[in-house]
Enzyme design. Structure first.
Site, short mmCIF file in Angstrom:
data_model
loop_
_atom_site.label_atom_id
_atom_site.label_comp_id
_atom_site.label_asym_id
_atom_site.label_seq_id
_atom_site.Cartn_x
_atom_site.Cartn_y
_atom_site.Cartn_z
N CYS A 197 -29.00 -24.53 -0.33
CA CYS A 197 -30.15 -24.86 -1.01
C CYS A 197 -30.35 -26.33 -0.99
O CYS A 197 -29.49 -27.23 -0.89
CB CYS A 197 -29.85 -24.34 -2.46
SG CYS A 197 -29.50 -22.57 -2.53
N HIS A 241 -7.66 -12.38 33.49
CA HIS A 241 -6.80 -11.40 32.43
C HIS A 241 -7.85 -10.52 31.84
O HIS A 241 -7.47 -9.87 30.58
CB HIS A 241 -5.95 -12.17 31.56
CG HIS A 241 -5.08 -13.09 32.38
ND1 HIS A 241 -3.83 -12.40 32.97
CD2 HIS A 241 -4.73 -14.19 32.46
CE1 HIS A 241 -3.13 -13.38 33.47
NE2 HIS A 241 -3.59 -14.60 33.18
N TRP A 248 -31.40 -20.87 -0.19
CA TRP A 248 -30.75 -20.28 0.92
C TRP A 248 -29.99 -18.91 0.35
O TRP A 248 -28.93 -19.21 -0.38
CB TRP A 248 -29.95 -20.87 1.57
CG TRP A 248 -29.60 -20.76 3.02
CD1 TRP A 248 -30.36 -20.40 4.50
CD2 TRP A 248 -28.23 -20.28 3.47
NE1 TRP A 248 -29.32 -20.15 5.33
CE2 TRP A 248 -28.16 -19.87 4.83
CE3 TRP A 248 -26.97 -20.09 2.82
CZ2 TRP A 248 -26.92 -19.43 5.67
CZ3 TRP A 248 -25.80 -19.74 3.39
CH2 TRP A 248 -26.01 -19.31 4.79
N GLU A 269 -17.36 -25.90 22.53
CA GLU A 269 -18.66 -26.51 22.02
C GLU A 269 -19.91 -26.07 22.85
O GLU A 269 -20.71 -26.08 21.90
CB GLU A 269 -18.33 -28.01 21.93
CG GLU A 269 -19.53 -28.91 21.28
CD GLU A 269 -20.00 -28.44 19.95
OE1 GLU A 269 -19.29 -27.62 19.28
OE2 GLU A 269 -20.92 -28.87 19.72
N ASN A 321 -27.67 -25.14 -7.04
CA ASN A 321 -26.99 -25.05 -5.62
C ASN A 321 -25.72 -24.86 -5.80
O ASN A 321 -25.08 -25.69 -6.68
CB ASN A 321 -27.33 -26.33 -4.89
CG ASN A 321 -26.58 -26.42 -3.47
OD1 ASN A 321 -26.48 -25.41 -2.91
ND2 ASN A 321 -26.53 -27.66 -2.81
N GLY A 322 -25.11 -23.88 -5.12
CA GLY A 322 -23.75 -23.68 -5.26
C GLY A 322 -23.72 -22.13 -5.68
O GLY A 322 -24.54 -21.20 -5.46
N LYS A 362 -23.08 -24.41 21.25
CA LYS A 362 -24.20 -25.02 21.17
C LYS A 362 -25.38 -24.06 21.59
O LYS A 362 -26.47 -23.91 21.05
CB LYS A 362 -24.30 -26.52 22.00
CG LYS A 362 -24.95 -27.45 21.36
CD LYS A 362 -24.45 -28.29 20.25
CE LYS A 362 -24.01 -27.32 19.16
NZ LYS A 362 -23.27 -28.13 18.28
N GLU A 364 -26.24 -21.05 19.58
CA GLU A 364 -26.80 -21.40 18.08
C GLU A 364 -28.30 -21.47 18.45
O GLU A 364 -29.07 -21.14 17.59
CB GLU A 364 -26.36 -22.72 17.90
CG GLU A 364 -24.97 -22.72 16.77
CD GLU A 364 -24.71 -24.24 16.41
OE1 GLU A 364 -24.56 -25.13 17.44
OE2 GLU A 364 -24.65 -24.52 15.22
N LYS A 422 -27.34 -26.11 7.75
CA LYS A 422 -26.71 -27.30 8.18
C LYS A 422 -25.47 -27.53 7.18
O LYS A 422 -24.61 -28.04 8.01
CB LYS A 422 -27.97 -28.54 7.60
CG LYS A 422 -27.21 -29.88 8.14
CD LYS A 422 -27.06 -30.00 9.75
CE LYS A 422 -26.49 -31.07 10.12
NZ LYS A 422 -26.04 -31.06 11.69
N ARG A 471 -32.04 -28.27 5.62
CA ARG A 471 -30.85 -27.60 5.12
C ARG A 471 -30.74 -26.12 5.35
O ARG A 471 -29.84 -25.68 5.40
CB ARG A 471 -30.59 -27.89 3.72
CG ARG A 471 -30.32 -29.60 3.59
CD ARG A 471 -30.48 -29.66 2.24
NE ARG A 471 -29.15 -29.34 1.29
CZ ARG A 471 -28.36 -29.87 0.97
NH1 ARG A 471 -28.16 -31.13 1.48
NH2 ARG A 471 -27.28 -29.58 0.18
C1 F6R Z 1 -22.78 -26.31 14.93
C2 F6R Z 1 -22.56 -26.94 13.84
C3 F6R Z 1 -21.49 -26.15 12.68
C4 F6R Z 1 -20.85 -27.34 11.97
C5 F6R Z 1 -19.89 -26.29 10.77
C6 F6R Z 1 -19.03 -27.58 10.05
O1 F6R Z 1 -23.61 -27.02 15.60
O2 F6R Z 1 -23.06 -27.72 13.24
O3 F6R Z 1 -20.63 -25.35 13.47
O4 F6R Z 1 -20.07 -28.14 12.66
O5 F6R Z 1 -20.52 -25.71 9.90
O6 F6R Z 1 -19.83 -28.42 9.41
P1 F6R Z 1 -19.22 -29.80 8.88
O7 F6R Z 1 -19.11 -30.54 9.89
O8 F6R Z 1 -20.54 -30.36 8.00
O9 F6R Z 1 -18.09 -29.51 7.92
#
Ligand code: F6R
Length: 637
Positions: free
Chosen positions: A2, A534, A98, A511, A124-125, A515, A518, A632, A27
Site C-alpha cells: 500500500c 538426476h 494492495w 537470479e 499500510n500494514g 528475473k 517475474e 515492490k 509499490r
Molecule cells: C525480485 C525482487 C524480489 C525482492 C524481495 C526482497 O526482482 O525484487 O524478489 O528481491 O522481495 O525484497 P527486499 O530486497 O526489498 O528485501
C-alpha cells in the site's frame, strides 16, 4: 504494498493527493482512494482499480479508448487536475491499496471512516488483533462496511475520541491497543487544520514544504514539492499543520529530530527517456556501482587500491574472530547472498550459511554469538527479513545490513549498515539493487579476508582494481544489447527456459530464472548443471531453451558436457561466457561478457540475463515495471 499520502496546506488537496499517489504506483496496488475535508464534511472517493479509475469516478469523465504513450499520460494528468473542480478542500489523505484482508473492491479500499463520517484514516500494514477487536466493536453495535483489518482502527478511534474529546489522545490510546504493523494517516472533521500520522513497522515520511506539509510512504510522492523530510522512526507520531510539524513518541511526549535533505532529484525517480523503469535501472548499473564503490575503496598515494573502508565500521574485531557468516534475505536479495557464500568461502575462507528469511525464522536455527549475521534488503522493509534480523539480535548476534534505503527499518535496527548507493529502484523487478548488493558483499569479503589474513595485500589490490573496472565492462555489455534483444525476439514463445551453471554461476542462474519468470511470465527454472542428469533432463524437448552460464574456466569442460547433453535432446542452447571459443559446436548462441576473473564474474553474467528478461517481457506485451501479483516492498509475512 500500500501507499499512503496526505496533504495539509493552501492548495487544493484532491489533485495533489492523486498525483502523489501516482508516484507510488511502483509499490503495486489494486485500488485507490482519497478523503478530503471540504470545509463542511469529509468527502471520500475510492475505487477498485487504478488511479485513472479514481479520477474518472470523481470527474465523471472517461479516458477515451485507444490513447497510447504520452497522449494517454497527458490525458490522465489532465483528468487528475480536473478532480479539483469536483472536490475542494486543502486537507486530505490518500491511499493505494494492495489487498491483504478482503478482496480488492470499492468498499475495502481506503480511506475508511467512522460511522458518522467525521474521522477518516489510511493505513499500510496489518492489524494482527483485528478479529478480536472487530468482534468487541460489533458487540457494542458498531456496523462495519468492509472486510478489512483497517476498519477496526477508525471505529476504535471514534470510541476513544468520544471518550476523551481530544483526537490526539484518542490516536495515542488507539495505538496502544493495536498489535501488528502500521503506517497511519488520520484526519478529523473537528480538527480541520491537521493530519495525524503514526508509524510502527511500516515506512512513513513527513515532507516539509513552505506553508504546506505532506505525509507519504516514500520520497518520490513528495519530491515535486519538497526535498526536506523527516523519516518517522519506530513508534513515532507526527502532527502536521500547514506551517509546522510536531513530532511525538507513542507516550505522547514531544521529540525533536533533524530533517533530512533528499539529494536525488525527480529525474532519478522518473523514467528519464527510457520506455520503462526496468531498462532505465539496468542502464544505471555502471553509475550505481561506481557510486557504491567509490567511497569504499581506499587508495595509497600512488592511486593504487589497497583496502576497503565502510563508513559504519564498528565490527572489525568481530570479523577477526567469527567462525561463521549467516546470511538471510528474500528473493533477489537472497540470490545475492548465495553468490556471497562462494565469495566469502573463496576470499575470506569463512563458513557461510545462506537462508531464505521466511524459512530461517521458523526453524529454530542454531546461532552462535560469534557468528556474523548479514541481512540483505533493497527496501529495508521486507517483513520476513526484518523478523530474521530481530531473531538474530534476540540471540545476541551482531547484524550487518545491506540496504538501499536510508532510514528504513532494517537500517535502523541493524548494528552496522552498508548502503548500496544505487538510487531509488522503482521497477518491481530488482536489477541495480542486486548488482550493488553483490558489490558490497564482495567488498565485505575482501575486507574480512584482509582482517583474517586470508587475502594478501597483493591479492586485495588485484581484486579491488578489477572491481573498479566492472562498471566499464557492464557498459560494454549494455552497448551490445541488440544481440540480446534479437535473441529474445526469437525465443519469447518458448515453453520452458532453464538456466544452468556451476558454483558462482549456479547462483546467477537462480537470479536469472527469477528475473525472467517475474516480468515475462515464462516458465523458467534454475538448476545446478550437474543436477540435470538426476531428474530435470527428463523435461528437455525442442520447446526448451537452456541458458548455460559459464564464467568459471576450471569448469568449462563440465558445463560444456551438460550443454551437449541438452542440445542432443533437442533444446536450443545459449551460453553466457567470457570465452566463446571454449563452447564452439556446443551452443546455438553466445552472449559474450568482457574478460573477468571467475571470482567477480557474477556481477557481469547477470546483466545479459536481466536484458533477456526485459526484452522477453516487452515482446510478450507485458509491462515489466508492474508484474502481475507482485509488489515492490513486501511488508507482510
Ligand atoms: C525480485 C525482487 C524480489 C525482492 C524481495 C526482497 O526482482 O525484487 O524478489 O528481491 O522481495 O525484497 P527486499 O530486497 O526489498 O528485501
Amino acid at each position: 504494498m500500500c501507499g499512503i499520502v496526505g496533504y495539509v496546506g493552501n492548495k487544493n488537496a484532491t489533485s495533489v493527493l492523486i498525483r502523489a499517489l501516482k508516484k507510488l504506483e511502483y509499490r503495486g496496488y489494486d485500488s485507490a482512494g482519497i478523503a478530503v475535508y471540504t470545509g463542511e464534511e469529509i468527502v471520500v472517493q475510492k475505487v477498485k482499480g487504478m488511479l485513472k479509475n479514481l479520477s474518472e469516478r470523481i470527474t465523471g469523465e472517461v479516458i477515451p479508448e485507444g490513447l497510447k504513450g504520452k497522449e494517454y499520460t497527458d490525458y490522465e494528468n489532465k483528468l487528475a487536475l480536473k478532480t479539483d473542480d469536483f472536490i475542494k478542500g486543502s486537507l486530505g489523505i490518500g491511499h493505494t491499496r494492495w489487498a491483504t484482508h478482503g478482496e480488492p473492491s470499492d468498499l475495502n479500499s481506503h480511506p475508511h471512516t467512522n460511522m458518522d463520517g467525521t474521522i477518516s484514516i489510511v493505513h499500510n500494514g496489518i492489524i494482527e488483533n483485528y478479529a478480536e477487536l472487530k468482534a468487541k466493536l460489533q458487540a457494542q453495535g458498531v456496523v462495519f462496511k468492509s472486510q478489512t483489518d483497517t476498519e477496526v482502527v477508525v471505529h476504535l478511534l471514534d470510541q476513544k475520541y468520544k471518550a476523551t474529546g481530544d483526537i490526539f489522545k484518542a490516536v495515542i490510546e488507539t495505538l496502544h491497543v493495536l498489535e501488528g504493523s502500521y503506517a497511519l494517516g488520520v484526519i478529523c472533521k473537528n480538527y480541520p487544520d491537521r493530519i495525524i500520522a503514526a508509524r510502527k513497522e511500516s515506512p512513513l515520511i513527513v515532507g516539509l514544504g513552505q506553508g504546506e506539509n505532506f505525509i507519504a510512504s516514500d520520497v518520490p510522492a513528495i519530491l515535486e514539492h519538497t526535498r526536506d523530510v523527516y523519516y518517522l522512526g519506530e513508534r513515532e507520531l507526527a502532527v502536521l499543520y500547514n506551517d509546522h510539524v510536531d513530532l511525538f513518541n507513542f507516550e505522547g511526549e514531544k521529540i525533536i529530530k533533524e530533517p533530512s535533505h533528499v539529494e536525488w532529484d525527480m529525474d532519478a525517480a522518473t523514467k528519464g527517456g527510457y520506455e520503462h523503469f526496468m531498462i532505465k535501472e539496468i542502464h544505471e548499473q555502471p553509475k550505481g556501482l561506481t557510486d557504491t564503490m567509490r567511497p569504499r575503496i581506499v587508495k595509497d598515494d600512488s592511486g593504487k587500491p589497497v583496502d576497503v573502508f565502510f563508513e559504519e565500521n564498528k565490527m572489525d574485531d568481530a570479523w577477526k574472530t567469527a567462525d561463521r557468516v549467516v546470511i538471510t534475505a528474500c528473493g533477489t536479495a537472497y540470490h545475492a547472498g548465495v553468490v556471497a557464500k562462494y565469495a566469502f568461502e573463496k576470499i575470506a575462507r569463512m563458513k557461510v550459511d545462506v537462508d531464505v528469511a521466511s524459512e530461517f525464522r521458523y526453524r529454530d536455527p542454531i546461532l552462535d554469538k560469534k557468528d556474523i549475521f548479514i541481512v540483505i534488503s533493497q527496501s529495508g522493509e521486507t517483513a520476513d527479513t526484518l523478523s530474521a534480523l530481530r531473531l538474530a539480535k534476540e540471540n545476541g548476534l551482531k547484524v550487518v545490513a545491506i540496504t538501499n534505503c536510508v532510514g528504513s527499518t532494517v537500517s535502523r535496527e541493524a548494528d552496522d549498515v552498508i548502503y548500496t548507493l544505487a538510487g531509488p529502484e522503482i521497477a518491481v523487478a530488482s536489477t541495480k539493487a542486486y548488482t550493488t548488493q553483490l558489490l558490497c558483499l564482495y567488498l565485505l569479503a575482501i575486507k574480512a579476508g584482509k582482517l583474517r589474513g586470508t587475502v594478501s595485500e597483493e591479492e586485495a589490490t588485484k581484486l579491488l582494481t578489477e572491481l573498479e573496472g566492472i562498471p566499464a565492462k557492464i557498459q560494454q555489455i549494455l552497448d551490445g544489447k541488440e544481440v540480446i534483444q534479437k535473441f529474445a525476439s526469437q525465443q519469447f514463445n518458448k515453453d520452458k527456459i532453464f538456466y544452468i551453471g556451476r558454483q558462482f554461476d549456479s547462483a546467477t542462474s537462480l537470479e536469472s530464472a527469477l528475473k525472467l519468470k517475474e516480468v515475462s511470465y515464462m516458465h523458467s527454472e534454475a538448476f545446478a548443471a550437474g543436477e540435470l542428469k538426476h531428474g530435470p533432463i527428463a523435461l528437455i524437448d525442442p520447446q526448451t531453451l537452456v541458458v548455460a552460464i559459464a564464467s568459471q574456466p576450471a569448469l568449462y569442460d563440465k558445463i560444456g558436457s551438460n550443454m551437449v547433453e541438452v542440445k542432443s535432446r533437442g533444446a536450443t542452447v545459449l551460453v553466457i561466457t567470457q570465452d566463446e571459443k571454449a563452447f564452439e559446436g556446443k551452443t546455438d548462441e553466445v552472449f559474450k561478457i568482457p574478460e573477468c576473473s571467475d571470482t567477480l564474474a557474477s556481477i557481469l553474467t547477470v546483466i545479459p540475463a536481466q536484458l533477456f528478461a526485459y526484452y522477453c517481457a516487452v515482446q510478450r506485451g507485458f509491462d515489466p515495471d508492474k508484474p502481475r501479483n507482485l509488489a515492490k516492498s513486501v511488508t507482510v509475512e
